[in-house]
Design a protein around this motif. Structure first.
Motif, PDB file in Angstrom:
ATOM      1  N   VAL A 121       0.861  -1.177   0.000  1.00 33.54           N
ATOM      2  CA  VAL A 121       0.000   0.000   0.000  1.00 33.54           C
ATOM      3  C   VAL A 121       0.899   1.229   0.000  1.00 33.54           C
ATOM      4  N   LEU A 122       0.850   1.973  -1.101  1.00 31.34           N
ATOM      5  CA  LEU A 122       1.743   3.106  -1.312  1.00 31.34           C
ATOM      6  C   LEU A 122       0.966   4.414  -1.197  1.00 31.34           C
ATOM      7  N   LEU A 123       1.411   5.296  -0.315  1.00 28.71           N
ATOM      8  CA  LEU A 123       0.804   6.620  -0.170  1.00 28.71           C
ATOM      9  C   LEU A 123       1.658   7.644  -0.903  1.00 28.71           C
ATOM     10  N   VAL A 124       1.035   8.366  -1.820  1.00 29.87           N
ATOM     11  CA  VAL A 124       1.728   9.403  -2.577  1.00 29.87           C
ATOM     12  C   VAL A 124       0.818  10.624  -2.687  1.00 29.87           C
ATOM     13  N   SER A 125       1.330  11.671  -3.304  1.00 33.18           N
ATOM     14  CA  SER A 125       0.531  12.857  -3.590  1.00 33.18           C
ATOM     15  C   SER A 125       1.150  13.591  -4.768  1.00 33.18           C
ATOM     16  N   TYR A 126       0.312  14.215  -5.572  1.00 33.85           N
ATOM     17  CA  TYR A 126       0.811  15.004  -6.701  1.00 33.85           C
ATOM     18  C   TYR A 126       1.743  16.112  -6.227  1.00 33.85           C
ATOM     19  N   PHE A 127       1.482  16.675  -5.044  1.00 36.36           N
ATOM     20  CA  PHE A 127       2.235  17.826  -4.552  1.00 36.36           C
ATOM     21  C   PHE A 127       3.465  17.435  -3.734  1.00 36.36           C
ATOM     22  N   CYS A 128       3.855  16.172  -3.776  1.00 29.39           N
ATOM     23  CA  CYS A 128       4.973  15.657  -2.990  1.00 29.39           C
ATOM     24  C   CYS A 128       6.144  15.360  -3.914  1.00 29.39           C
ATOM     25  N   PRO A 129       7.209  16.186  -3.922  1.00 27.85           N
ATOM     26  CA  PRO A 129       8.346  15.937  -4.812  1.00 27.85           C
ATOM     27  C   PRO A 129       8.983  14.556  -4.662  1.00 27.85           C
ATOM     28  N   PRO A 130       9.212  14.046  -3.432  1.00 26.95           N
ATOM     29  CA  PRO A 130       9.803  12.704  -3.334  1.00 26.95           C
ATOM     30  C   PRO A 130       8.907  11.609  -3.916  1.00 26.95           C
ATOM     31  N   CYS A 131       7.598  11.841  -3.916  1.00 25.31           N
ATOM     32  CA  CYS A 131       6.688  10.851  -4.506  1.00 25.31           C
ATOM     33  C   CYS A 131       6.956  10.700  -5.996  1.00 25.31           C
ATOM     34  N   HIS A 132       7.235  11.800  -6.664  1.00 26.76           N
ATOM     35  CA  HIS A 132       7.570  11.747  -8.086  1.00 26.76           C
ATOM     36  C   HIS A 132       8.978  11.183  -8.281  1.00 26.76           C
ATOM     37  N   LYS A 133       9.879  11.557  -7.403  1.00 30.50           N
ATOM     38  CA  LYS A 133      11.265  11.109  -7.543  1.00 30.50           C
ATOM     39  C   LYS A 133      11.381   9.597  -7.407  1.00 30.50           C
ATOM     40  N   GLU A 134      10.569   8.990  -6.538  1.00 31.38           N
ATOM     41  CA  GLU A 134      10.678   7.559  -6.292  1.00 31.38           C
ATOM     42  C   GLU A 134       9.957   6.701  -7.330  1.00 31.38           C
ATOM     43  N   MET A 135       9.149   7.314  -8.212  1.00 35.07           N
ATOM     44  CA  MET A 135       8.320   6.526  -9.113  1.00 35.07           C
ATOM     45  C   MET A 135       9.094   5.572 -10.019  1.00 35.07           C
ATOM     46  N   PRO A 136      10.238   5.967 -10.592  1.00 33.47           N
ATOM     47  CA  PRO A 136      10.956   4.990 -11.414  1.00 33.47           C
ATOM     48  C   PRO A 136      11.311   3.718 -10.649  1.00 33.47           C
ATOM     49  N   ARG A 137      11.711   3.864  -9.376  1.00 30.50           N
ATOM     50  CA  ARG A 137      12.058   2.677  -8.597  1.00 30.50           C
ATOM     51  C   ARG A 137      10.807   1.899  -8.200  1.00 30.50           C
ATOM     52  N   ILE A 138       9.711   2.583  -7.932  1.00 34.19           N
ATOM     53  CA  ILE A 138       8.456   1.886  -7.638  1.00 34.19           C
ATOM     54  C   ILE A 138       7.995   1.103  -8.872  1.00 34.19           C
ATOM     55  N   LYS A 139       8.156   1.701 -10.051  1.00 37.50           N
ATOM     56  CA  LYS A 139       7.793   0.989 -11.269  1.00 37.50           C
ATOM     57  C   LYS A 139       8.705  -0.225 -11.485  1.00 37.50           C
ATOM     58  N   ASP A 140       9.973  -0.096 -11.120  1.00 37.08           N
ATOM     59  CA  ASP A 140      10.867  -1.247 -11.179  1.00 37.08           C
ATOM     60  C   ASP A 140      10.414  -2.339 -10.211  1.00 37.08           C
ATOM     61  N   LEU A 141       9.961  -1.938  -9.029  1.00 36.75           N
ATOM     62  CA  LEU A 141       9.463  -2.899  -8.052  1.00 36.75           C
ATOM     63  C   LEU A 141       8.272  -3.663  -8.612  1.00 36.75           C
ATOM     64  N   GLU A 142       7.338  -2.943  -9.218  1.00 37.12           N
ATOM     65  CA  GLU A 142       6.161  -3.611  -9.797  1.00 37.12           C
ATOM     66  C   GLU A 142       6.590  -4.563 -10.911  1.00 37.12           C
ATOM     67  N   ARG A 143       7.562  -4.145 -11.721  1.00 34.03           N
ATOM     68  CA  ARG A 143       8.038  -5.003 -12.801  1.00 34.03           C
ATOM     69  C   ARG A 143       8.677  -6.277 -12.260  1.00 34.03           C
ATOM     70  N   ARG A 144       9.487  -6.152 -11.203  1.00 33.08           N
ATOM     71  CA  ARG A 144      10.136  -7.320 -10.637  1.00 33.08           C
ATOM     72  C   ARG A 144       9.141  -8.277  -9.982  1.00 33.08           C
TER      73      ARG A 144
END
Length: 206
Positions: free
Chosen positions: A77-100
């Motif tokens: 369960v991932l909590l993010v927000s459009y207005f949260c810079p680290p939420c955008h920064k971490e997305m490539p690694r989160i997408k890698d996690l989903e891929r793995r």
């Protein structure tokens, strides 16, 4: 030089109190790392997915939806927000996690779901567009209902939750940007679930 990033959506006046609450919740944005949790109940958050999102979560059309009804050994369960810079920064690694998760044959056993804290559907759409779409459901939490039930955590936060007998328990938690190697995190999660990590590994890059 042209602006390569579209401007953030304009805020409605009614959304300002929600945004203020969210800003306070975002905290210092400093990652604290994953920590194993003592067995503890996790709230069975109600969900309102559309048909496509429900199918991605293994739920039938029209049936009541909540975290405990999602068929899986573990939920991320991932909590993010459009207005949260680290939420955008971490997305490539989160997408890698989903891929793995998919590459290691864990899809269906481990399911990833995102909650957009303080964001309405329009902001969710903007979040998805910014990252070229996501291969997991991202549901809006515009009035912070889920966020409050979770104790107003910082954003981003990632919870690993195990389900057993319709009851949810917290297994792992990370506050702050996800910076871990996806495979190392999955190995940690599998050990916490008493599943041998080596039994599910597949080569990278498929």
């Amino acid at each position: 030089m042209p602006n390569l990033h579209p401007p953030a959506p304009r805020l409605r006046r009614a959304a300002l109190p929600v945004l203020l609450t969210l800003v306070l919740a975002l905290g210092p944005w400093a990652g604290t790392g994953f920590a194993a949790q003592a067995p503890a109940a996790f709230p069975d958050l109600p969900l309102n997915p559309n048909a496509q999102q429900a199918a991605a979560l293994g739920l039938g059309p029209g049936e009541p939806a909540s975290l405990s009804r999602i068929p899986a050994q573990a939920l991320l369960v991932l909590l993010v927000s459009y207005f949260c810079p680290p939420c955008h920064k971490e997305m490539p690694r989160i997408k890698d996690l989903e891929r793995r998760i998919r590459e290691r044959g864990l899809a269906g056993r481990i399911r990833l779901i995102g909650l957009a804290v303080g964001d309405d559907q329009a902001l969710v759409a903007s979040f998805l567009a910014r990252h070229g779409g996501l291969n997991f459901p991202l549901l809006p939490d515009p009035v912070l209902a889920a966020h409050k039930r979770l104790g107003n955590p910082v954003v981003p936060t990632l919870y690993a939750v195990a389900g057993q007998g319709g009851k949810l328990r917290l297994v792992l938690k990370r506050e702050g940007e996800f910076v871990e190697d996806p495979d190392a995190f999955l190995d940690t999660l599998l050990r916490a679930l008493s599943i041998p990590p080596g039994a599910t590994k597949t080569p990278r890059g498929k």
